[in-house]
Each structure stands twice: as C-alpha cells, then as structure tokens.
Design a protein around this motif. Structure first.
Motif, mmCIF file in Angstrom:
data_model
loop_
_atom_site.group_PDB
_atom_site.id
_atom_site.type_symbol
_atom_site.label_atom_id
_atom_site.label_comp_id
_atom_site.label_asym_id
_atom_site.label_seq_id
_atom_site.Cartn_x
_atom_site.Cartn_y
_atom_site.Cartn_z
ATOM 1 N N THR A 166 -1.916 -11.867 -1.529
ATOM 2 C CA THR A 166 -2.632 -10.736 -0.930
ATOM 3 C C THR A 166 -2.160 -9.415 -1.547
ATOM 4 O O THR A 166 -1.001 -9.288 -1.917
ATOM 5 C CB THR A 166 -2.292 -10.718 0.575
ATOM 6 O OG1 THR A 166 -2.623 -11.982 1.097
ATOM 7 C CG2 THR A 166 -3.037 -9.649 1.313
ATOM 8 N N ARG A 188 1.980 -16.427 6.577
ATOM 9 C CA ARG A 188 2.648 -15.484 5.650
ATOM 10 C C ARG A 188 3.126 -14.260 6.416
ATOM 11 O O ARG A 188 2.535 -13.890 7.451
ATOM 12 C CB ARG A 188 1.713 -15.078 4.507
ATOM 13 C CG ARG A 188 0.457 -14.359 4.945
ATOM 14 C CD ARG A 188 -0.365 -13.860 3.759
ATOM 15 N NE ARG A 188 0.144 -12.609 3.234
ATOM 16 C CZ ARG A 188 -0.151 -11.410 3.723
ATOM 17 N NH1 ARG A 188 -0.942 -11.287 4.785
ATOM 18 N NH2 ARG A 188 0.338 -10.331 3.174
ATOM 19 N N VAL A 214 -4.063 -5.692 -3.475
ATOM 20 C CA VAL A 214 -4.940 -5.360 -4.596
ATOM 21 C C VAL A 214 -4.247 -5.497 -5.944
ATOM 22 O O VAL A 214 -4.821 -5.988 -6.915
ATOM 23 C CB VAL A 214 -5.478 -3.926 -4.398
ATOM 24 C CG1 VAL A 214 -6.156 -3.418 -5.638
ATOM 25 C CG2 VAL A 214 -6.424 -3.886 -3.216
ATOM 26 N N ALA A 267 0.832 -1.206 0.000
ATOM 27 C CA ALA A 267 0.000 0.000 0.000
ATOM 28 C C ALA A 267 0.875 1.268 0.000
ATOM 29 O O ALA A 267 0.519 2.266 0.606
ATOM 30 C CB ALA A 267 -0.921 -0.026 1.199
ATOM 31 N N TYR A 280 -7.069 -15.961 2.068
ATOM 32 C CA TYR A 280 -7.963 -15.617 3.183
ATOM 33 C C TYR A 280 -9.439 -15.882 2.881
ATOM 34 O O TYR A 280 -10.271 -15.782 3.775
ATOM 35 C CB TYR A 280 -7.828 -14.135 3.544
ATOM 36 C CG TYR A 280 -6.512 -13.803 4.209
ATOM 37 C CD1 TYR A 280 -6.223 -14.256 5.490
ATOM 38 C CD2 TYR A 280 -5.560 -13.020 3.567
ATOM 39 C CE1 TYR A 280 -5.028 -13.952 6.104
ATOM 40 C CE2 TYR A 280 -4.350 -12.698 4.172
ATOM 41 C CZ TYR A 280 -4.093 -13.175 5.448
ATOM 42 O OH TYR A 280 -2.915 -12.882 6.054
#
Ligand code: 16G
Length: 522
Positions: free
Chosen positions: A346, A490, A348, A20, A324
């Motif tokens: 994981t 992870r 976006v 992010a 997840y």
C-alpha cells in the motif's frame, strides 16, 4: 538556525515520515513543519539546487489534523532513503543535536541555494504551519515560492514544471491551461464538444474551489460541485469525501438526505484532491461504487482498445494493484482485458515505482489513489508512427494526448476524473455498463486497536504476515473454509491501528471470515 527555538520539539517525540509524510494533529506539528522546511532545503541542495515541493495537508483526515509532505523534482515522493534522516531530524530535541544533524548532512554537498515551492489545503492550521516551513527554508538561506491554497497534485505538477520545462507552465493557471487544451483537443478529434455532466463531492476541501475556477474559464468540463464549502474548514471531510464514501460504502450524507438521481454519475474527492471514487444509484436504488479498481479497468479498456487499432505498435502494458484490490477486478483484468497484474505494498510511492517499469503503467489503489504513467518509448513509438489513414491518425493522436491529460507526476482527482469522463465518451460506455463490467466480491475492512502494531510484519506485497509467529498459518486455515475467501492483516501506515481485510463469495461468509480473522488478530 536560531528559529529552532521558536518551534520547540515536545519531549520524547516519536515523529515518523510515513506513506504520506508527517501527519499528526495540527497543533503538534510546529517543530516538524519547521524541520520539514530544513529537510526540503537540504534535499534541494543535494540535487544541485533543483526545486523541491512541500505540501501542507492531512488529506482525508479530520479538520484538526494536518501534515507535511515533500515532493521530489519530477513530482515524485521523497525517496525512501531520505526517510531515516527525516525521522532523525524530526525527533531531535536539543539544538546541539539538531545543528549537528543538519551540518553533517550539509557537509556532503556543494554550496547551492535551495528553492522550495509550497502549497497547502484549506485547514485552519495551514497558515501557521506554512510560516514554520518558511522559517525552516530561510534558516538554510533558501528561496521559496508560496502558491497559497492548491490541491496536492497541483503542487506536484508545479514542482515538476520548474525542473522539466517540457511539462508545462509552473503555475496554477498553467495547470488549468494544460488540462483544458488537452481535453478540448481529444474531444475535438473524436467529434465531441464537451464532456457529460457529473456531480462532484469535493469533501468541503480545496478541490471544490479549483473545480469552480475551471468552470469559470471553460465550458467543456461539466462539473457540478457539492460539499464545496471551503469557508468553514471545520466541515472538511465531515460526512463526505472519497474516504467516507469508500469506507462506508454509501453516498455522502447530503445525497442520502436529498436523494440521488438514478443513473447519474457522481464522484467524491478527498480533502486535498489526490484521490477520487465514482458511484451511481442503479434502477433498484442500489448504491454502486466505482472505486479505484474500476477506474483502472475503465482506463485500461480505453487505452487497450486504442492500442488494438494500431497493432504494429508494440508496447508493454501493466496494471499495478495492492492487496485491497477486489479479487473480481484482478480476474477481470487478467482474463478479459488480458493485461498482467502486479502487486505492491500500500502507498502511492510503491505503486508509482512499479508502474514506471511499463510503457503504459496503470496503477490505482481501491481507495482511488492512482494514475497512468507512460514511458518515453511510448511517446517515441507513437510520434514516429506513420498512420495509414485518418482513423489511425486519430487513434495515435488520442493516445499521445492522454500523456498530457493524465497527471504523470502523481494521482490527481481532477485529471483522473476528466480521464474517466473522456474514457466513457470515447468507449461509448454508459455508467450502468461500466458498473456491470464485473461483479465485486463482498468485502469488509476492519480497524483494530492492538498493543503494538509494529509487531505485525508482512511479506508478499502485504498479503502475508511473517510476524507475529504462527498467525498467518491460523489465518490460512480460516480462509480455506470459505469459497473465494481471501483475508490479510497489515499495520496501518497512517494510524495507530491494524487493518484486517476480508473477501468471500457471499456477504455473510465475508462477514464471518472477517470476524474470525479479527478474533485471531486481537
Ligand atoms: C496514505 C497513502 C495511500 C494509502 C494509505 C493507506 C499516499 C499519498 N497516500 O494515505 O496511498 O492507501 O495511506 O493508509 O501514499 P493506511 O496505511 O493507514 O491503511
């Protein structure tokens, strides 16, 4: 580039551009924000002067955190091959080292004026970091437009509009106009005038201000805001918001206190409104979470149902999940919806990229990050389609309008939630029936502090460990003892921790499995 000295880099820095962007405590980000202005300007120069975005936000993190994230021309994340350079620049300490890194990069490109659009969330460190980003842009003689406080997806939308005129007007108002016009049309052609009411916990973040603005210009959306206090930035994400609700699997504190209304639909955004989860309280006062997995299945049911009505149109539909995703959701999608499921790591950027391989790519992380992307082939086939009757015409128009309704650039709480409400209306589904589509397997998520989280390396979309050596074999052995058992380990991309996920057929079994895997890991 003399403003380099205004934002000294701390000695021995270890900044890293993660899933992010750069994210740290707000008061440790001055030099990084300045350098992000430079990186964004260089990125704009590298694309021949296309507009690039910078968002200043730390999303669901506590109020004293902040972050800077770069948005590429079509509203996507910064390409991964730019991350090593971003890290290199962020960690330069001396001016000579910094200047050389910038000049080496500049040497690859023609002389063009960069343009950057910037927005920030409601954190109190925002204005200071904004100034640093601007100084970085100006150091490379770039131009910028400051859009003030916006949600992250609004800035993605605006960035894309600058580079793709067909996408919409590059302004906050343009974003609202597009959302309202599209929703109004979908409702109209399907015989409705407004959406059903929903209560939205906006985490005391920017989403609350934006929903109130929407409410002041339209009657068709029926959003009632709670936790909408943006006058006190220190309340951001505290005891509320999507992360609180999903992680604790409970109502935001204010609803726990006041008591929720049975069967009423609620939603929670995170601090920058790029993820959303829904929930309700059932007949026996039980909290029922409708997370990203559920949103994916709801939107897939809507789109799949509409596509069935125009069987001559052949399109490739795929759903992208991460490790997840609850096992029951994957099973429901594959066996009931008959749509193939794909897994990515994981973050976006990974899901979005995979989703682009389909004509309809539906991706959601369980935590509520996600969207639906439609291919040019989807739009072309539907536009060219000769409808046989009014019903088909309505179906085709609705399918085309979904492209404008759901933010194509990135997951967007406001658009996703509107799409959820449209889906419930058009499929005539009640909150209860949405919640009963499938029964989630009990699951638990643990956060462990370890000496070196970078030792934990994974493969197979983060579902298996390749390092530390031998650990995966031990996990497999433990998992094998539990019915429907599944567990993975992870390293977090946003915190100095390792995450352990466990899922099994019963709550007790799930807890035992989680505990055993945590013991093996720590
Ligand atoms: C970031 C990611 C989110 C992911 C989360 C995982 C974006 C915009 N956000 O918030 O998608 O679920 O990291 O966090 O990509 P973790 O690595 O700490 O578990």
């Amino acid at each position: 580039m003399q403003s380099f000295y205004t934002y000294p880099t701390p000695p021995d820095p270890h900044y890293s551009y993660g899933t992010a962007g750069f994210r740290y405590l707000g008061d440790q980000l001055g030099s990084v924000a300045f350098k992000t202005g430079i990186i964004a300007a260089l990125r704009s120069i590298s694309t021949g002067g296309k507009t690039i975005g910078v968002v200043i936000t730390a999303s669901h993190n506590p109020p004293d955190h902040n972050g800077v994230k770069i948005v590429d021309p079509m509203g996507e994340m910064l390409p991964q091959d730019w991350e090593p350079f971003a890290n290199q620049l962020a960690n330069t300490v001396s001016f000579a080292e910094f200047e050389k890194a910038v000049n080496d990069r500049l040497a690859n490109y023609k002389d063009v004026t960069p343009h950057i659009v910037i927005a920030r969330d409601t954190r109190s460190s925002g204005p200071r970091l904004l100034k640093a980003v601007i100084d970085g842009i100006l150091a490379l003689k770039g131009k910028y437009t400051d859009f003030g406080k916006l949600t992250t997806p609004q800035l993605h939308y605006i960035t894309r509009c600058y580079n793709d005129k067909t996408f919409g007007q590059p302004s906050e108002q343009g974003y609202y106009d597009k959302l309202i016009a599209t929703t109004t049309k979908i409702l109209q052609i399907n015989g409705y005038t407004k959406l059903d009411p929903i209560t939205v916990d906006t985490a005391n973040g920017i989403g609350g201000d934006q929903l109130r603005k929407l409410d002041s210009i339209t009657d068709i959306l029926n959003f009632h805001v709670i936790n909408g206090d943006t006058d006190h930035p220190d309340r951001l994400n505290i005891d509320c918001g999507a992360d609180y609700v999903k992680t604790n699997q409970k109502l935001p504190a204010v609803l726990q206190k006041e008591g929720p209304e049975q069967g009423h639909l609620y939603a929670s955004f995170d601090g920058d409104a790029d993820r959303v989860v829904c929930y309700y309280v059932d007949e026996s006062d039980k909290f029922r979470l409708l997370d990203g997995d559920r949103i994916a299945t709801l939107l897939a049911s809507l789109i799949g149902g509409l596509l069935k009505k125009v069987p001559k149109i052949k399109l490739k539909v795929g759903i992208v999940q991460t490790a997840y995703a609850n096992g029951s959701s994957t099973e429901f999608i594959e066996s009931k919806l008959k749509i193939p499921v794909y897994f990515t790591p994981t973050g976006v950027k990974h899901l979005h990229q995979k989703a682009l391989e389909f004509d309809v790519g539906i991706y959601f992380e369980a935590n509520g990050h996600g969207t639906v992307v439609f291919s040019p082939n989807y739009v072309k086939q539907l536009r060219d389609y000769q409808a046989a009757d009014e019903e088909e015409k309505k179906t085709v128009e609705t399918l085309l309008l979904l492209v404008d309704l759901i933010n194509q650039a990135v997951g967007d709480s406001i658009c996703d939630l509107t799409a959820v409400l449209v889906a419930l209306k058009l499929t005539k589904k009640s909150v209860y029936s949405w919640g009963n589509d499938y029964k989630e397997l009990p699951n638990r998520l643990y956060k462990l502090s370890v000496k070196d989280r970078f030792l934990f390396k994974t493969t197979d979309a983060e579902r298996r460990l390749v390092s530390p050596k031998g650990l995966q074999e031990k996990i497999d052995e433990v998992v094998g003892k539990y019915e429907k058992g599944r567990s993975f380990v992870r390293a977090s991309g946003t915190e100095d921790a390792v995450r352990v996920y466990a899922e099994a057929s019963g709550t007790e079994e799930c807890e035992r499995l989680g505990k055993e895997v945590c013991e093996l890991t720590s």
